[in-house]
Design an enzyme around this catalytic site. Structure first.
Site, PDB file in Angstrom:
ATOM      1  N   GLY A   1       0.910  -1.087   0.042  1.00 23.12           N
ATOM      2  CA  GLY A   1      -0.055   0.033  -0.008  1.00 23.12           C
ATOM      3  C   GLY A   1       0.871   1.208   0.081  1.00 23.12           C
ATOM      4  O   GLY A   1       0.481   2.247  -0.544  1.00 23.12           O
ATOM      5  N   THR A   2       1.933   1.300   0.672  1.00 21.96           N
ATOM      6  CA  THR A   2       2.672   2.475   0.773  1.00 21.96           C
ATOM      7  C   THR A   2       3.450   2.558  -0.381  1.00 21.96           C
ATOM      8  O   THR A   2       3.253   3.913  -0.927  1.00 21.96           O
ATOM      9  CB  THR A   2       4.188   2.115   1.677  1.00 21.96           C
ATOM     10  OG1 THR A   2       3.660   1.728   3.132  1.00 21.96           O
ATOM     11  CG2 THR A   2       4.950   3.196   1.965  1.00 21.96           C
TER      12      THR A   2
ATOM     13  N   GLN B   1      -7.645   0.891   4.395  1.00 20.62           N
ATOM     14  CA  GLN B   1      -8.455   0.487   5.659  1.00 20.62           C
ATOM     15  C   GLN B   1      -9.892   0.130   5.184  1.00 20.62           C
ATOM     16  O   GLN B   1     -10.639  -0.554   5.940  1.00 20.62           O
ATOM     17  CB  GLN B   1      -8.342   1.524   6.708  1.00 20.62           C
ATOM     18  CG  GLN B   1      -6.874   1.560   7.266  1.00 20.62           C
ATOM     19  CD  GLN B   1      -6.336   0.183   8.122  1.00 20.62           C
ATOM     20  OE1 GLN B   1      -7.408  -0.740   8.477  1.00 20.62           O
ATOM     21  NE2 GLN B   1      -5.271   0.116   8.302  1.00 20.62           N
TER      22      GLN B   1
ATOM     23  N   ASN C   1      -6.933   4.879   9.636  1.00 17.50           N
ATOM     24  CA  ASN C   1      -6.270   3.485   9.860  1.00 17.50           C
ATOM     25  C   ASN C   1      -6.215   3.549  11.627  1.00 17.50           C
ATOM     26  O   ASN C   1      -5.937   2.473  12.301  1.00 17.50           O
ATOM     27  CB  ASN C   1      -4.895   3.315   9.442  1.00 17.50           C
ATOM     28  CG  ASN C   1      -3.947   4.587   9.509  1.00 17.50           C
ATOM     29  OD1 ASN C   1      -4.192   5.676   8.959  1.00 17.50           O
ATOM     30  ND2 ASN C   1      -2.560   4.508  10.125  1.00 17.50           N
TER      31      ASN C   1
ATOM     32  N   SER D   1      -4.175  -2.664  -0.240  1.00 20.28           N
ATOM     33  CA  SER D   1      -3.079  -3.416   0.317  1.00 20.28           C
ATOM     34  C   SER D   1      -3.630  -4.550   0.766  1.00 20.28           C
ATOM     35  O   SER D   1      -4.824  -4.663   1.496  1.00 20.28           O
ATOM     36  CB  SER D   1      -2.809  -2.600   1.642  1.00 20.28           C
ATOM     37  OG  SER D   1      -1.486  -3.420   2.053  1.00 20.28           O
TER      38      SER D   1
ATOM     39  N   CYS E   1       5.631   6.549  22.671  1.00 22.12           N
ATOM     40  CA  CYS E   1       6.541   5.463  22.905  1.00 22.12           C
ATOM     41  C   CYS E   1       6.185   4.141  22.065  1.00 22.12           C
ATOM     42  O   CYS E   1       7.011   3.292  21.923  1.00 22.12           O
ATOM     43  CB  CYS E   1       6.372   5.137  24.191  1.00 22.12           C
ATOM     44  SG  CYS E   1       6.862   6.300  25.485  1.00 22.12           S
TER      45      CYS E   1
HETATM   46  C1  LIG Z   1      -4.377   3.923   5.540  1.00 27.35           C
HETATM   47  C2  LIG Z   1      -2.993   3.107   5.086  1.00 27.35           C
HETATM   48  N1  LIG Z   1      -2.506   3.312   3.967  1.00 27.35           N
HETATM   49  C3  LIG Z   1      -1.243   2.968   3.705  1.00 27.35           C
HETATM   50  C4  LIG Z   1      -0.891   1.770   4.504  1.00 27.35           C
HETATM   51  C5  LIG Z   1       0.631   1.154   3.984  1.00 27.35           C
HETATM   52  O1  LIG Z   1       0.218   0.000   3.415  1.00 27.35           O
HETATM   53  P1  LIG Z   1       1.302  -1.155   3.365  1.00 27.35           P
HETATM   54  O2  LIG Z   1       1.283  -1.722   4.823  1.00 27.35           O
HETATM   55  O3  LIG Z   1       0.917  -2.373   2.545  1.00 27.35           O
HETATM   56  O4  LIG Z   1       2.449  -0.740   2.735  1.00 27.35           O
HETATM   57  C6  LIG Z   1      -1.640   1.433   5.650  1.00 27.35           C
HETATM   58  C7  LIG Z   1      -1.091   0.359   6.413  1.00 27.35           C
HETATM   59  O5  LIG Z   1       0.107   0.221   6.906  1.00 27.35           O
HETATM   60  C8  LIG Z   1      -2.677   2.049   6.087  1.00 27.35           C
HETATM   61  O6  LIG Z   1      -3.252   1.810   7.063  1.00 27.35           O
END
Ligand SMILES: Cc1ncc(COP(=O)(O)O)c(C=O)c1O
Ligand SMILES: Cc1ncc(COP(=O)(O)O)c(C=O)c1O
Lengths: 389, 122, 389, 122
Positions: free
Chosen positions: A71-72, A179, A151, A199, A325
């Protein structure tokens, strides 16, 4: 010890059917989908099936789905890729203060390299105001990126309204549905987005696989170069095993959508009700109704989140926290901070996100354990009695 | 993340709470970094007869406070002033690197409490 | 039908021990390694083990290994990441004309955005001349990127000499070891590189996973942003399953290095000998000795490669070709072209790359089938009799 | 990648080879794109009594040449001049998109061969 996983928004276990398919594929399908011979064609066939299933999950066309390494990466292609491909048209980007770091930090990087970025504020529920989006649009705005559901808090944004505004102003619109998909309806035509991030590992598929939905005709630049796979948008030998698992997970997400979400929402409501009843000085973060059906996010006054997290962990309960933390960057949750929560309550936040394997007994177990833990930390908190909001 | 000694002190923190008639009180930390630690001392004949602490903080903060009170109790004021945050971390068999900076403040709180006591002596 | 895979440089099947471990992990390890609870810590433990095993594969330190979404991504981080992090120091990059597209095309992209790139020519064997590297170094040269072994011809470059030159001139040195690792010795100190690219799926691990070795102290910019995983070099939830599989594959590659490579080299030599004896007008491409032990790369005069590939495929034999028709870009192999091979022989090239599951019988079967296929296409080739080089 | 009709013509190409005493010869393609196709015709009473082809080319080129010869054989010169590359591809039930451009040249080669024949008639 009894183990209860309530951190499904962090990641999910593989669905048993995903495991079954991947086990089979590991043994029997290994070709490089770019190879012309039978081994390659076989892998390509599986890849295409997965692409169709992911397309079906969001009502997209087969050729509008581009697989990525998560997803990133998909978020970054949407942000950087659109910005660089259309920089002749303009240099202004609108996003919100509560986006995932994959959008937030890529926008911040763009802001350092000649682009201008507006980070929209949110209300106390973490909600973006579509009117404000409209107000911020300039003649050189090229991209609006607002996530579908958050998220951390699970708050659902008014995406349909925002995408309509984007369209009226001829601005590309991206929404991160990592999400939301599988939990609330995600349909490309209803949402009206040009770009959507998905993702796999949030819907019971494997980690390290994602997808970018790119409406036909929308141009983006790739983040990196090579063999030109995924029609040049994401070069590199395809993660076939992961993609095939993702496809299966997408198929199951469609099939089990109603039954699972109804069930999980019932458990989640039971958890919220129980916590608010049994524990004083608790705040439910995020929007009371417009939230993901599996998300319960609290701030416990006077108590620090990592300590709660660890104590719950010692009782076998897995959750996450927005405290500084518990984050690798040692920054407290930007989402809660943007929502105007006072520092103490940001540090005292705990997120419960429920899923497939949770039962009513799990919820009741949490409710039997949590009040004592909170009480214990409060018993030696120097903050008790001080004014908090 | 945390080693067994830390986890033990986190799970069973020693000397938590307030000393209602404390001779000195010291508080360190702030909410922006997420950890607050407050130390109470009872000084009798130049010795720390009782040391207690309260914390709003993560696992490392809870354990550091606990270990500090163990180290300080019974020591003279002079000895106690020599306890460093590092001593506390070492007595805990080490803390994760990212925790050393923010959560390892217990000795600072103790020193503050002792200065508070001292200031009242004059 | 008998199926013989001789395309191990395109990708490899998972090693049975990799399958066994991944099967177990799919069922039992699913946490997000960033999570603080027991599920997360368990995943982190597996991730760390894999990192150590990949480090051991190349004699690196644990903290010098950064997992990526494949070899392509690692190559791009090395090229773009070094260029962007050090652009104040200079804008000149040296690479070769025979690099993988992941390096070649990222360098080409940099050349369009203010950097200057020297693409070194190669000799008839596809070999780079270290003297020429030295000659091209300028005061503003910041990066030299030369692959260890070529993915098409298997030619091994004089990396130790080149890295020495780079070091003498205080220029960062990257080498793509995707094809070499596991087949010839790859040791970070012997090679002397600052950055090394690895890919899991060429050594019997899963696809979509790679690693960048980055010598301590070498600064690179990431390609994209997000949660800051892999110490900010590669954000995104880690592909734990894939990485764990990669780790196991790395462990096996060390253990079976001698026995497998000796065995495979024997088979490969038998194949080369047989082809050269049985078929007239054949050229062995790449260096006769300085080549990977599993690579046999031929050009068959008068015959087009895709046709050979398809005909072999119909007999159950999987190979690849450098012909334009068999590449998705419809460009003939840049490697063979750069090596000075005439067009006809580029289009008539076929690569056999052997591996774990090949036997002597496989080689003999290929030798029994291939001459007839070549002969048949030659029987109706309009080129037979025309002058070729 | 290729459909069964294409694969059939690739595996068993019809009318491959040379016509030693051809009335017309046409060659198209070039080595930079990787496909060369050469067509031979024998014309008797304005009809294509025989058509053969040779190729250095990929699966699509082999199959296109084969299908072309089948389509052209027995036709009048006028009819044969009307056969297009598209007709060949359709008769093969389609070719992969990336192959349409470069490998689907058989009709062009036929037309060249017929022009060659015509030029000799004058
Ligand atoms: C809203 C949202 N966008 C992007 C990501 C990133 O996706 P990934 O973990 O597959 O890189 C996440 C989760 O980590 C997420 O919750
Ligand atoms: C030399 C070389 N570099 C890089 C790559 C790219 O690696 P990956 O397929 O993991 O993206 C490959 C293989 O495709 C390769 O052979």
């Amino acid at each position: 010890m009894r183990k209860i996983y309530m951190d499904y928004s962090a990641t999910t276990p593989l669905h048993p059917e995903v495991i079954a398919l991947m086990t089979d594929v590991m043994k029997n399908v290994f070709g490089n989908p770019s190879s012309l011979h039978s081994f390659g064609r076989e892998a390509k066939k599986y890849l295409d099936e997965a692409r169709q299933k992911v397309a079906d999950l969001i009502g997209a066309k087969f050729e509008e789905i581009y697989f990525t390494g998560g997803g990133t990466e998909a978020d970054n292609i949407a942000v950087f890729g659109t910005a660089y491909a259309h920089r002749k048209k303009g240099k202004h980007i609108i996003t919100s203060a509560v986006e995932h770091h994959a959008v937030l930090d890529s926008c911040a990087k763009l802001a350092k390299s000649g682009f201008e970025v507006t980070f929209l504020p949110v209300d106390q529920y973490g909600m973006v105001d579509p009117e404000q989006v409209k107000k911020e649009i300039r003649s050189d705005t090229i991209l609006i990126s607002i996530m579908h559901a958050n998220n951390e808090t699970g708050t659902i944004q008014p995406i349909e309204e925002i995408s309509k505004i984007a369209k009226e102003h001829d601005v590309f619109f991206h929404t991160d549905c990592v999400q939301s998909v599988g939990k609330i309806p995600v349909n490309v035509d209803k949402l009206g987005a040009d770009l959507i991030t998905l993702s796999s590992h949030k819907i019971y598929g494997p980690k390290g696989v994602g997808a970018l939905y790119k409406r036909k005709g929308v141009r983006v630049e790739p983040l990196f170069y090579g063999g030109g796979q995924e029609r040049k948008i994401r070069s590199g030998t395809e993660n076939t095993l992961g993609i095939i698992g993702f496809g299966k997970a997408a198929e199951i997400a469609v099939r089990e959508f109603d039954i699972e979400n109804t069930r999980v929402k019932g458990l989640r409501d039971r958890l919220i009700k129980g916590v608010l009843e049994k524990i004083p000085d608790v705040r439910l973060n995020g929007h009371p109704e417009k939230r993901l059906p599996n998300n319960a996010h609290f701030s416990f006054a006077y108590v620090e989140g990592e300590s709660l997290l660890l104590s719950l962990d010692m009782k076998g309960i897995a959750v996450s926290s927005g405290s500084a933390c518990s984050s690798s960057s040692l920054q407290p949750s930007h989402v809660l901070t943007a929502s105007g929560l006072p520092q103490e309550l940001v540090h005292g936040s705990v997120r419960f996100t429920l899923g497939r394997e949770n039962t009513e007994e799990d919820v009741d177990y949490v409710l039997s354990v949590l009040p004592g833990i909170v009480e214990r930390f409060r018993s030696f908190s120097p903050l008790v009695g001080r004014k908090t909001v | 993340m945390y080693n067994p000694t830390v986890m033990d002190h986190f799970e069973n923190p020693r000397n938590v709470g307030e000393i209602p008639d404390a001779d000195g009180i010291g508080e360190v930390g702030n909410l922006s970094c997420g950890d607050i630690l407050k130390v109470y001392v009872k000084v009798v004949d130049g010795k720390l007869e009782d040391v207690k602490y309260q914390t709003f903080g993560c696992g490392a903060a809870v354990a550091s406070g606990s270990m500090l009170t163990e180290l300080a109790k019974g020591k003279t004021v002079e000895e106690a002033m020599k306890i460093t945050n590092n001593d506390v971390a070492e007595a805990l068999n080490g803390l994760p690197p990212q925790k050393r900076h923010c959560s390892n403040l217990a000795a600072d709180a103790l020193h503050k409490a002792l200065e508070d006591w001292r200031s009242k002596q004059k």
